[in-house]
Design a protein around this motif. Structure first.
Motif, PDB file in Angstrom:
ATOM      1  N   UNK A  42     -14.705  36.130  35.633  1.00  0.00           N
ATOM      2  CA  UNK A  42     -15.119  37.253  36.479  1.00  0.00           C
ATOM      3  C   UNK A  42     -14.623  37.058  37.901  1.00  0.00           C
ATOM      4  N   UNK A  43     -14.796  35.859  38.445  1.00  0.00           N
ATOM      5  CA  UNK A  43     -14.337  35.590  39.811  1.00  0.00           C
ATOM      6  C   UNK A  43     -12.829  35.790  39.938  1.00  0.00           C
ATOM      7  N   UNK A  44     -12.083  35.289  38.962  1.00  0.00           N
ATOM      8  CA  UNK A  44     -10.626  35.424  39.020  1.00  0.00           C
ATOM      9  C   UNK A  44     -10.191  36.886  38.924  1.00  0.00           C
ATOM     10  N   UNK A  45     -10.845  37.648  38.053  1.00  0.00           N
ATOM     11  CA  UNK A  45     -10.488  39.058  37.898  1.00  0.00           C
ATOM     12  C   UNK A  45     -10.718  39.816  39.202  1.00  0.00           C
ATOM     13  N   UNK A  46     -11.890  39.625  39.816  1.00  0.00           N
ATOM     14  CA  UNK A  46     -12.179  40.299  41.083  1.00  0.00           C
ATOM     15  C   UNK A  46     -11.211  39.839  42.170  1.00  0.00           C
ATOM     16  N   UNK A  47     -10.899  38.545  42.183  1.00  0.00           N
ATOM     17  CA  UNK A  47      -9.925  38.038  43.151  1.00  0.00           C
ATOM     18  C   UNK A  47      -8.568  38.703  42.971  1.00  0.00           C
ATOM     19  N   UNK A  48      -8.144  38.886  41.724  1.00  0.00           N
ATOM     20  CA  UNK A  48      -6.846  39.522  41.484  1.00  0.00           C
ATOM     21  C   UNK A  48      -6.834  40.949  42.015  1.00  0.00           C
ATOM     22  N   UNK A  51      -6.588  40.819  45.924  1.00  0.00           N
ATOM     23  CA  UNK A  51      -5.357  40.311  46.543  1.00  0.00           C
ATOM     24  C   UNK A  51      -4.105  41.021  46.036  1.00  0.00           C
ATOM     25  N   UNK A  52      -4.191  41.785  44.962  1.00  0.00           N
ATOM     26  CA  UNK A  52      -3.005  42.389  44.365  1.00  0.00           C
ATOM     27  C   UNK A  52      -2.384  43.477  45.226  1.00  0.00           C
ATOM     28  N   UNK A  53      -1.192  43.873  44.856  1.00  0.00           N
ATOM     29  CA  UNK A  53      -0.430  44.904  45.570  1.00  0.00           C
ATOM     30  C   UNK A  53      -0.967  46.282  45.184  1.00  0.00           C
ATOM     31  N   UNK A  54      -1.741  46.893  46.065  1.00  0.00           N
ATOM     32  CA  UNK A  54      -2.284  48.223  45.812  1.00  0.00           C
ATOM     33  C   UNK A  54      -3.465  48.243  44.868  1.00  0.00           C
ATOM     34  N   UNK A  55      -4.109  47.095  44.659  1.00  0.00           N
ATOM     35  CA  UNK A  55      -5.210  47.041  43.695  1.00  0.00           C
ATOM     36  C   UNK A  55      -6.592  47.051  44.342  1.00  0.00           C
ATOM     37  N   UNK A  56      -6.696  46.676  45.609  1.00  0.00           N
ATOM     38  CA  UNK A  56      -8.015  46.625  46.254  1.00  0.00           C
ATOM     39  C   UNK A  56      -8.687  48.001  46.226  1.00  0.00           C
ATOM     40  N   UNK A 135      -7.276  39.350  32.181  1.00  0.00           N
ATOM     41  CA  UNK A 135      -6.060  40.061  32.585  1.00  0.00           C
ATOM     42  C   UNK A 135      -6.055  40.129  34.111  1.00  0.00           C
ATOM     43  N   UNK A 136      -5.071  39.517  34.743  1.00  0.00           N
ATOM     44  CA  UNK A 136      -4.968  39.564  36.197  1.00  0.00           C
ATOM     45  C   UNK A 136      -4.148  40.779  36.616  1.00  0.00           C
ATOM     46  N   UNK A 137      -4.650  41.505  37.592  1.00  0.00           N
ATOM     47  CA  UNK A 137      -3.988  42.707  38.088  1.00  0.00           C
ATOM     48  C   UNK A 137      -3.204  42.349  39.347  1.00  0.00           C
ATOM     49  N   UNK A 138      -1.898  42.196  39.222  1.00  0.00           N
ATOM     50  CA  UNK A 138      -1.052  41.822  40.351  1.00  0.00           C
ATOM     51  C   UNK A 138      -0.583  43.040  41.136  1.00  0.00           C
ATOM     52  N   UNK A 139      -0.479  44.168  40.448  1.00  0.00           N
ATOM     53  CA  UNK A 139      -0.113  45.440  41.073  1.00  0.00           C
ATOM     54  C   UNK A 139      -0.932  46.549  40.428  1.00  0.00           C
ATOM     55  N   UNK A 262      -5.059  28.231  33.881  1.00  0.00           N
ATOM     56  CA  UNK A 262      -3.701  28.778  33.934  1.00  0.00           C
ATOM     57  C   UNK A 262      -3.631  30.103  34.686  1.00  0.00           C
ATOM     58  N   UNK A 263      -4.690  30.907  34.624  1.00  0.00           N
ATOM     59  CA  UNK A 263      -4.698  32.149  35.396  1.00  0.00           C
ATOM     60  C   UNK A 263      -4.825  31.875  36.886  1.00  0.00           C
ATOM     61  N   UNK A 264      -5.558  30.826  37.240  1.00  0.00           N
ATOM     62  CA  UNK A 264      -5.647  30.460  38.655  1.00  0.00           C
ATOM     63  C   UNK A 264      -4.260  30.104  39.189  1.00  0.00           C
ATOM     64  N   UNK A 265      -3.461  29.439  38.382  1.00  0.00           N
ATOM     65  CA  UNK A 265      -2.094  29.105  38.795  1.00  0.00           C
ATOM     66  C   UNK A 265      -1.247  30.367  38.941  1.00  0.00           C
ATOM     67  N   UNK A 266      -1.448  31.341  38.041  1.00  0.00           N
ATOM     68  CA  UNK A 266      -0.719  32.616  38.138  1.00  0.00           C
ATOM     69  C   UNK A 266      -1.066  33.324  39.438  1.00  0.00           C
ATOM     70  N   UNK A 267      -2.361  33.395  39.767  1.00  0.00           N
ATOM     71  CA  UNK A 267      -2.775  34.057  41.003  1.00  0.00           C
ATOM     72  C   UNK A 267      -2.220  33.337  42.229  1.00  0.00           C
TER      73      UNK A 267
END
Length: 294
Positions: A42-48, A51-56, A135-139, A262-267
């Motif tokens: 949950x923390x990682x998903x909200x963080x993504x 911080x993502x491009x146009x996701x906030x 699922x991390x949302x980068x954009x 591994x998702x933390x490394x992706x972020x």
């Protein structure tokens, strides 16, 4: 400020509170106590999202659906998020709060409860992106969907064979998809959930793949497309186009601990690219997920 909470019988209020008012579309994700643990998915998903491009800007349109009371309370501890408590119906069982390992009985029951809920959302007239918490949302993925008016169901896959209408050749993955609310998709989700009793030991994703190989999309008139892994990536098949990738899914990974690592490394890699610290986005090795199967 704590997250906004909705009572179980306030589904319509919760959906309307999160949806874009012009098209009744929102983003849905489901969590239990294990997913909601501190420094977890949950923390990682909200963080993504933050911080993502146009996701906030999308956070206000995400409805976090909690399957148990601890997950609901943890959800409410996040500022600026919307939380809904999902109650089980008769025969579903209640306690799914612990980590449900892939293909365990609890995992399968949790997936089917999710499909029933998503079908109810469609019946309320709401379209949505469904996303797993891993699922991390980068954009912002909405522009990357390239959805057309005749497309009802856009779904991710484990490995993309470059043929978006090849439902048999692309293994569909229910961790990320967009579905438009209409009579066709309501019928699809009703048939999908209805197949659970005749599909003992099968998770909902396997049942969907079986249905579409038997022609369910064509028979029900559902306009469907498989999303390419260049834009909707995952650990099964990394995107080779870092300039286009919108989401990264920790599929092909067994345990929550490995996914989180591994998702933390992706972020971290994505943040370096966004902050100008790295010229190119290079994926770190998904080493913990690789070890999770051994």
């Amino acid at each position: 400020m704590a997250g906004q909470a909705f009572a179980p019988d306030d589904l319509e209020v919760a959906l309307s509170g999160a949806a874009y008012t012009n098209n009744k579309t929102l983003i849905l994700t489901v969590l239990n106590k294990a997913y909601a643990e501190e420094d977890g998915l949950l923390d990682l998903f909200v963080e993504s999202l933050r911080q993502g491009d146009g996701t906030a800007q999308l956070i206000d349109h995400v409805l976090f659906v909690a399957m148990d009371a601890p997950a609901f309370q943890r959800c409410r501890s996040f500022s600026g998020v919307k939380c809904y408590r999902l109650r089980p119906v008769d025969g579903e069982g209640d306690d799914l709060s612990s980590e449900q390992l892939y293909m365990s009985d609890g995992f399968i029951r949790m997936m089917w409860r999710r499909i029933r809920f998503l079908g109810d959302v469609l019946k309320h007239g709401y379209s949505f992106i469904f996303t797993d918490l891993d699922v991390m949302w980068l954009r912002n993925p909405f522009p990357k969907l390239d959805s057309r008016a005749d497309e009802d169901f856009l779904i991710s896959c484990d490995k993309f064979n470059r043929r978006p209408r090849d439902y048999a050749g692309n293994e569909l993955n229910t961790g990320f998809f967009f579905v438009a609310s209409n009579n066709r998709t309501v019928a699809l989700f009703d048939e999908w959930h209805g197949a659970r009793n005749a599909s003992a030991g099968m998770k909902e994703q396997d049942v969907l793949n079986q249905m579409v190989r038997r022609g369910a999309f064509r028979r029900l008139g559902v306009g469907a497309r498989v999303l390419d892994t260049a834009r909707f990536s995952g650990f099964c098949q990394d995107s080779r186009d870092a300039a286009q990738v919108a989401t990264v899914h920790a599929n092909c990974c067994l345990t929550q601990r490995a996914k989180v690592a591994d998702l933390r490394a992706v972020l971290g890699a994505a943040a370096e690219r966004l902050n100008g610290m790295a010229a190119d986005l290079r994926w770190p090795a998904h080493s913990e997920c690789a070890k999770s199967w051994t």
